[in-house]
Write a protein that holds these residues in place. Structure first.
Motif, PDB file in Angstrom:
ATOM      1  N   VAL A  90       8.410   1.623 -10.925  1.00  0.00           N
ATOM      2  CA  VAL A  90       7.990   2.632 -11.841  1.00  0.00           C
ATOM      3  C   VAL A  90       7.272   1.660 -12.852  1.00  0.00           C
ATOM      4  N   LYS A  91       8.220   0.561 -13.253  1.00  0.00           N
ATOM      5  CA  LYS A  91       7.648  -0.452 -14.412  1.00  0.00           C
ATOM      6  C   LYS A  91       6.343  -0.872 -13.832  1.00  0.00           C
ATOM      7  N   GLN A 107      18.001  -1.241  -3.695  1.00  0.00           N
ATOM      8  CA  GLN A 107      16.831  -0.145  -3.682  1.00  0.00           C
ATOM      9  C   GLN A 107      17.026   0.488  -5.170  1.00  0.00           C
ATOM     10  N   LYS A 108      18.043   0.911  -5.624  1.00  0.00           N
ATOM     11  CA  LYS A 108      17.802   1.525  -7.307  1.00  0.00           C
ATOM     12  C   LYS A 108      17.148   0.656  -7.980  1.00  0.00           C
ATOM     13  N   GLN A 109      17.460  -0.695  -8.223  1.00  0.00           N
ATOM     14  CA  GLN A 109      16.816  -1.491  -8.794  1.00  0.00           C
ATOM     15  C   GLN A 109      15.095  -1.672  -8.531  1.00  0.00           C
ATOM     16  N   GLU A 110      15.126  -1.630  -7.201  1.00  0.00           N
ATOM     17  CA  GLU A 110      13.572  -1.761  -6.851  1.00  0.00           C
ATOM     18  C   GLU A 110      12.802  -0.433  -7.361  1.00  0.00           C
ATOM     19  N   ILE A 111      13.375   0.753  -7.186  1.00  0.00           N
ATOM     20  CA  ILE A 111      12.437   1.858  -7.607  1.00  0.00           C
ATOM     21  C   ILE A 111      12.276   1.777  -8.823  1.00  0.00           C
ATOM     22  N   VAL A 112      13.139   1.081  -9.882  1.00  0.00           N
ATOM     23  CA  VAL A 112      13.124   0.990 -11.286  1.00  0.00           C
ATOM     24  C   VAL A 112      11.691  -0.112 -11.611  1.00  0.00           C
ATOM     25  N   ARG A 113      11.842  -1.192 -10.814  1.00  0.00           N
ATOM     26  CA  ARG A 113      10.910  -1.993 -10.862  1.00  0.00           C
ATOM     27  C   ARG A 113       9.330  -1.657 -10.630  1.00  0.00           C
ATOM     28  N   GLU A 168       0.763  -1.293  -0.088  1.00  0.00           N
ATOM     29  CA  GLU A 168      -0.198  -0.156   0.053  1.00  0.00           C
ATOM     30  C   GLU A 168       0.668   1.238  -0.134  1.00  0.00           C
ATOM     31  N   LEU A 169       2.085   1.229   0.901  1.00  0.00           N
ATOM     32  CA  LEU A 169       2.803   2.317   0.860  1.00  0.00           C
ATOM     33  C   LEU A 169       3.468   2.706  -0.503  1.00  0.00           C
ATOM     34  N   SER A 170       4.061   1.543  -1.364  1.00  0.00           N
ATOM     35  CA  SER A 170       4.484   1.407  -2.554  1.00  0.00           C
ATOM     36  C   SER A 170       3.480   2.118  -3.486  1.00  0.00           C
ATOM     37  N   LEU A 171       2.340   1.746  -3.699  1.00  0.00           N
ATOM     38  CA  LEU A 171       1.421   2.427  -4.576  1.00  0.00           C
ATOM     39  C   LEU A 171       1.313   4.172  -4.212  1.00  0.00           C
ATOM     40  N   ARG A 172       1.092   4.281  -2.949  1.00  0.00           N
ATOM     41  CA  ARG A 172       1.014   5.728  -2.554  1.00  0.00           C
ATOM     42  C   ARG A 172       2.156   6.647  -2.833  1.00  0.00           C
ATOM     43  N   PHE A 173       3.472   6.069  -2.571  1.00  0.00           N
ATOM     44  CA  PHE A 173       4.684   6.723  -2.910  1.00  0.00           C
ATOM     45  C   PHE A 173       4.583   6.672  -4.380  1.00  0.00           C
ATOM     46  N   ASN A 174       4.365   5.884  -5.246  1.00  0.00           N
ATOM     47  CA  ASN A 174       4.563   6.082  -6.652  1.00  0.00           C
ATOM     48  C   ASN A 174       3.379   7.091  -7.163  1.00  0.00           C
ATOM     49  N   LYS A 175       2.312   7.096  -6.510  1.00  0.00           N
ATOM     50  CA  LYS A 175       1.346   8.096  -7.066  1.00  0.00           C
ATOM     51  C   LYS A 175       1.887   9.447  -6.525  1.00  0.00           C
TER      52      LYS A 175
END
Length: 196
Positions: A158-159, A150-156, A126-133
């Motif tokens: 967004v994708k 973490q750099k990899q996780e951020i790109v993933r 839920e935090l991931s989705l809100r952060f992305n929004k």
């Protein structure tokens, strides 16, 4: 986490009653035309995120010098590692950004997030989705003190959350390899270091 706290405690014990006899500084200058290139990218509709292992102060300074951050922007800082506090900050800005975007395109936001904060963000869907929004609504995003994973996780993220987007990752070191290989397009850069 425990190692970091122990090291900080040890530093506090040792670094007492010292007399400063000198200071030194290092400036890592931006390449020529970086602010212009970033401005052109933004004008072309390319969203620019900076993912760096640098500390927050350094990343903010670079952000201002290359015009990713401006004094006119509303800068959202998510630096806590407490999931409840992160949720509160994201909630506060989710509605605020939506309202401001309807009122004026001139009122821009930037997001600065720490590697510590990204730990619960990436662990709690839920935090991931809100952060992305919130991140997608911002003009610029700076992720500081982030690990290669973490750099990899951020790109993933967004994708996953923005499936129509195509990601481009550009890096200049071994700590960027995971990010580069995760992106749709990955670029490795060999820098030219000047001496003197």
């Amino acid at each position: 986490d425990g190692k970091h706290e122990a090291m900080e405690k040890l530093n506090n014990e040792i670094e007492q009653d010292l007399e400063v006899i000198g200071a030194t500084a290092i400036e890592d200058k931006l390449q020529d035309n970086v602010p212009d290139v970033i401005e052109q990218m933004k004008n072309a509709g390319i969203k620019v995120w900076v993912l760096t292992g640098d500390k927050i102060e350094t990343a903010r300074t670079i952000g201002f010098s290359c015009c990713l951050l401006t004094k006119e922007m509303n800068i959202i800082e998510v630096l806590h590692k407490d999931a409840t506090e992160i949720g509160r900050i994201l909630s506060e800005y989710e509605s605020d950004i939506t309202i401001q975007q309807r009122v004026s395109k001139d009122n821009q936001y930037a997001l600065v997030v720490s590697g510590d904060a990204l730990i619960p963000i990436m662990e709690i869907p839920e935090l991931s989705l809100r952060f992305n929004k919130v991140a997608q609504a911002c003009s610029s995003v700076l992720c500081c003190r982030v690990s290669p994973k973490q750099k990899q996780e951020i790109v993933r993220l967004v994708k996953k959350c923005v499936p129509y987007a195509r990601t481009l990752a550009i890096g200049d070191g071994a700590n960027d390899v995971n990010m580069i290989t995760e992106a749709h397009v990955g670029c490795g850069i060999k820098g030219v270091e000047e001496i003197g």
